[in-house]
Every structure is written in C-alpha cells, then in structure tokens.
Design a protein around this motif. Structure first.
Motif: not given
Length: 556
Positions: A391-398, A400-405
């Motif tokens: 679940l952690l990896e799933l949330t992070q995958s979701f 991380i792109p928002l954090e980068h942007y």
C-alpha cells in the motif's frame, strides 16, 4: 499540578480516564479524571453512548474498541499546548487533532445476579486528541481489569503515575511506567523514512522488570483486519484515496472500529483528510446529517453495528458489510462485490455493495503471496508488513509525480533577491501536471496497469488532494521566506543604504522586524545564526539614523 493531581504533560496522554455506569437503559458518566477537565453536556452524552456496544450481542466478557468524536462548542485551548511543536515534528497521519477527540474503550459484561438486569456492565474510556490506538488500548488492558475490581482508588493511583510521564516527543523512545509494568514505545517522527521499522528495543539491561515493548504506537494488524477483503484491497485503497463516502457494517464495535482505522490508514504517508467515525450510533448528534436523502452523503467513513443502519444508509454509494471471519478450507472466505440494490433485507450477506469500477487492475501477485502465506502459516505481522509495504508503494507511486510537479512550481533560488519581496509560487495547473505523466508518471515505479489519468482527475476533486496541496503550499511558502531571510543575510547592507532616503530605511527596518517575528512564530526552517544576523542588521541600520528616529524605532 492541577487540582486533579494531573500535570499538563499527563493530559497529553490521558485527557480523561472515566468510568461509565449503565443503569437499565440510562447510561451515565459516573467518574471523570482529571476532575477539572471540562466537557460540554453534548460531549458527555455522546461519550456515554459511544462507550457501549449498541447492538445487543449476548457476548459476555471483555471487548475493546475505539471511536472518534467531533468536539462541540468553540475551540478550547487546553493547558498542554506546546506551541504546535509536536505537530510540526510528528508525521501528518499522527498529528494532534484540534476539532476531534479519540475515545478508547474497554467494556466488560459479566453475569451478576445482584444487578437488576442480571449483568455487570461497565466501560473504562480514555479520551485523547492523539490517534495512538495501540498505546492506549494496551494501557487499558493493564488498567481496566484492576479498575473493575478496585474502582476509584486504582484510577487515582494510575493517574498519579501517568502524571510523571514525559510528553510524546517525535523520534524518541519513551519508557512509561504504570502498575508495575514499563510500556516502551517509540513516537514516530516526520523525518522517519516511510516503511522503515525503527529499532525495536532500547536500553534493556537497566530496566527491571523487562519492559512491555510495543512495536508501534498506532499501527493495526492490517492483515487481520483485511482478511475477508484481501482480493479487494485495490478497490478499497482507491475509495479511500478519492475520499468516497463509505459505511462499514460490522457485527461488533471492535470489528467496525478496526476496519475503519485500517481503511483510513492505508493511504500512509498521505494523510486521509476526510472525516471518519470508527464506531457510530443512532444517538449521535450527526445521525440526521448522515441519514438525510436530500443531499449527497458527506466524505466520511462510518463504522456501524446496529442493523437499523442498513435501512437508513442504503442510499450511500459504498457499503462494506463484514461478518465474523469464516474460512473456506484453510483460506479466509472473501466477500463479493454486489450491486447496491441487493442491500434490502436485514439478513444481508457480507459483501461490498457498490457500483464503483476501479481505475487500476488488481495486483494478483500480492494476493497470491498473501494467500500462500496463510497456507504456510506465515505470522500475521509478516503478512501485515507485506500488505503495508504494498500500500505504501502504491501511494508513493501515485504521489511522487505530484511531488515532482509541485516542486517545479517553486521559484528558482537565483530569483530571490534581498530587497524585493520573494517571487510567488506558480499556480498548480491540472492540465500541465497531466502532461508530465507521460514521461514521469506512476508507471516508472509501479507495475499496476490501468487508467491512472482517470484516477488523478477524480483525485483532484477530493478533500485528500485539497489537504495535500494546502500542506505542500504552506511548506513551500515557509521555505521561500527562509531563503529570502538567508539572501538578506548575505547582502551588503551598508552599500544598499548609501543612496536611500530615511523613509526607505525606516521601511526596511519595519519589514525586517516583521520577518523576524514571523520566522520565530512560524518556526521557519532557518538557522538560529541567520536570525541573529538579521537582528544585528536591524541594529546596524537603526544606528545609522538620526537620534530622534533611533529613539522612535527603539520604542516601536
């Protein structure tokens, strides 16, 4: 020490230890510790109802469960405020709540012929603003059985011990003595790496008796909670991410509260920003608000046990009905997804009643690993760790792109000049973000296929996006302020003052002072020496002005 014998620090953990009595149908608060802790009448009534299982089950013995209660009346400043320091250092998911109380209940029901109803029924409840479900339920397991035997003197002794406990400081391991036992627990910190499990035990040798070590202050046994819904974990995660309204119908407050807490925790490290009620009764003051059909249900997860709710909440879009865990062979029986229209009768079977279609495909390898783990009798904590990591990896995958942007919206450091207001953070444009996904989307870190773009579009409409964006924007604004202060420190102030009028110089003094106050009040991420240098600058500038102006500014 207050009149109750409880210090402000102890209130941190133990806002109220109270016992409830049940006389026939009349539930009453019979004792509140500390005595000087004020609750409104509405809160007292709610706590009484929330402290007893509301569906009559002939079950005898002891049960534990949790609830969350909306504070009624205005903001109350409590005497233990630490200027927000705890919330600044704690993970977002473990922050102290300003508008809600958490209640942790230990309920006992045993046959007793001396009572009018033939039963002894009592609850001991601990109320706190902190979501430390493991710590507080473990504490109640120690206190409640003793308390039911010895009553008030026992509670007084316990409160005196808790009175000596240090306040919870993120990143520290605390040894908390109570009733001849030392509970050892680490308070998580915002700088912990998500998914890493901290060192389990500290300074063992000098602690006698050996401490009772809690591996986590708040994490539930996710695997045990999710056993009947393992094959639907993907769907449940999406529903939580999108802040969808959901009812959990369960056979007991224990199952209902654990399932709701497991669901709301499965977005970590993202904070679940909607409301949730691990256990909810028909006596709750929000009952009308949730059961009305004239408006859409609110963004909330509610846990209920009373069959009456099947009727009153059947217009909600997602209903998870769990029964007592049943096995099929050596595997837990999995609930099925069913159409909402089927939720008519009172003897409804367990299932997820929804017409929701998931955006992402199921992770079959995870489900296979978990099911194989059950057959191989893998310990529950290992299974939970697997599930939590997924679940952690799933949330992070979701996320991380928002954090980068969002990081790309921050002005460049070279654009920050000492004598101009810092440049603004650029606005978040959803379409611009969506364009970044082709090259830097979740597919880089996650094997799950599906309509990620559709999931992001729905997420933008949810309170969870709003909560995440506000938090990040606030942090970035503070970072900008900090960088600006550093730029001022590195500037040559004397050279700047050469050709400036008195008005401009006085204006600079006032602005710098305001910045200094803000930096200290908001605890901006600035080094102490930077703040001291700004203070010296202010003194230097004032010193260069005529004496009458100096006097005015020194008094200002």
């Amino acid at each position: 020490m207050g009149p109750s014998g409880l210090s402000p620090d102890a209130l941190e953990y133990l806002q109220i230890l109270r016992r409830m009595c049940n006389f026939g149908e009349n539930k009453a608060l019979s004792l509140v510790y500390p005595h000087d802790f004020r609750l409104t009448e509405k809160e007292k009534t709610s706590i009484c109802y929330l402290s007893f299982p509301d569906s009559y089950s002939g079950g005898l013995g002891d049960t534990q469960f949790s609830f969350r209660l909306r504070q009624s009346g205005g903001q109350r400043t409590s005497h233990y405020e630490d200027g927000g320091e705890y919330n600044r250092e704690a993970p977002l998911t473990l922050q102290r709540e300003a508008a809600h109380f958490f209640g942790y209940v230990y309920f006992r029901q045993v046959k007793d012929s001396s009572m009018k109803r033939g039963y002894f029924q009592k609850s001991l409840v601990l109320v706190s603003r902190l979501p430390y479900v493991n710590l507080f339920q473990s504490l109640l397991q120690l206190i409640a059985p003793e308390y039911f035997d010895k009553l008030e003197p026992c509670l007084e002794a316990v409160c005196n011990e808790i009175d000596q406990w240090p306040p919870p400081a993120p990143g520290q391991t605390l040894n908390l003595p109570v009733m001849g036992v030392v509970i050892q627990v680490r308070i998580p910190s915002r700088v912990d790496k998500p998914g890493s499990s901290p060192v389990k035990q500290f300074n063992q040798e000098n602690l006698l008796p050996a401490p009772m070590v809690l591996p986590s202050i708040h994490e539930l046994d996710l695997f045990r909670c999710f056993q009947p819904v393992l094959i639907h974990v993907q769907m449940l995660w999406e529903l939580m991410l999108l802040g969808e309204p959901m009812v959990v119908m369960a056979p007991s407050p224990t199952v209902s509260s654990e399932m709701v807490l497991a669901l709301t925790s499965c977005l970590a490290p993202l904070r679940y920003c909607c409301d949730y009620r691990p256990y909810f009764t028909i006596h709750d003051s929000e009952f009308k608000e949730y059961t009305t059909r004239t408006q859409a249900p609110p963004n909330i997860v509610v846990g209920v046990t009373n069959p009456f709710f099947i009727k009153t909440l059947q217009h909600w879009p997602h209903i998870l009905r769990v029964g007592e865990l049943r096995m099929s062979g050596d595997l837990p029986k999995q609930v099925k997804v069913k159409k909402l229209a089927k939720l008519r009768t009172l003897d409804t079977k367990p299932g997820i009643y929804t017409s929701y279609k998931t955006f992402l495909h199921k992770d079959k390898t995870l489900i296979k690993r978990l099911l194989k783990g059950i057959q191989r009798k893998r310990p529950s904590e290992v299974q939970s760790a697997l599930l939590r990591r997924h679940l952690l990896e799933l949330t992070q995958s979701f996320i991380i792109p928002l954090e980068h942007y969002i990081a790309s919206l921050m002005p460049l450091q070279r654009a920050i000049t000492p004598w101009k207001n810092p440049p603004q953070i650029r606005p978040f444009r959803q379409e611009d973000f969506m364009k970044t996904l082709e090259h830097a989307g979740p597919q880089l870190t996650c094997v799950l296929k599906g309509d990620w773009l559709g999931l992001y579009r729905r997420f933008f409409k949810s309170p969870n996006f709003d909560g995440w964006y506000r938090q990040r924007h606030k942090e970035m604004t503070q970072k900008l302020e900090a960088l600006h202060l550093e730029a001022i420190c590195e500037a040559n102030i004397v050279a700047w003052m050469k050709d400036k009028s008195e008005v401009e110089i006085v204006d600079l003094v006032l602005k710098l002072r305001e910045k200094l106050v803000r930096a200290r009040c908001q605890h901006l991420p600035v080094k102490e020496e930077t703040l001291q240098r700004v203070g010296l600058y202010i003194e230097t500038i004032i010193g260069s002005l005529p004496e009458d102006l100096q006097a005015v500014l020194h008094h200002h």
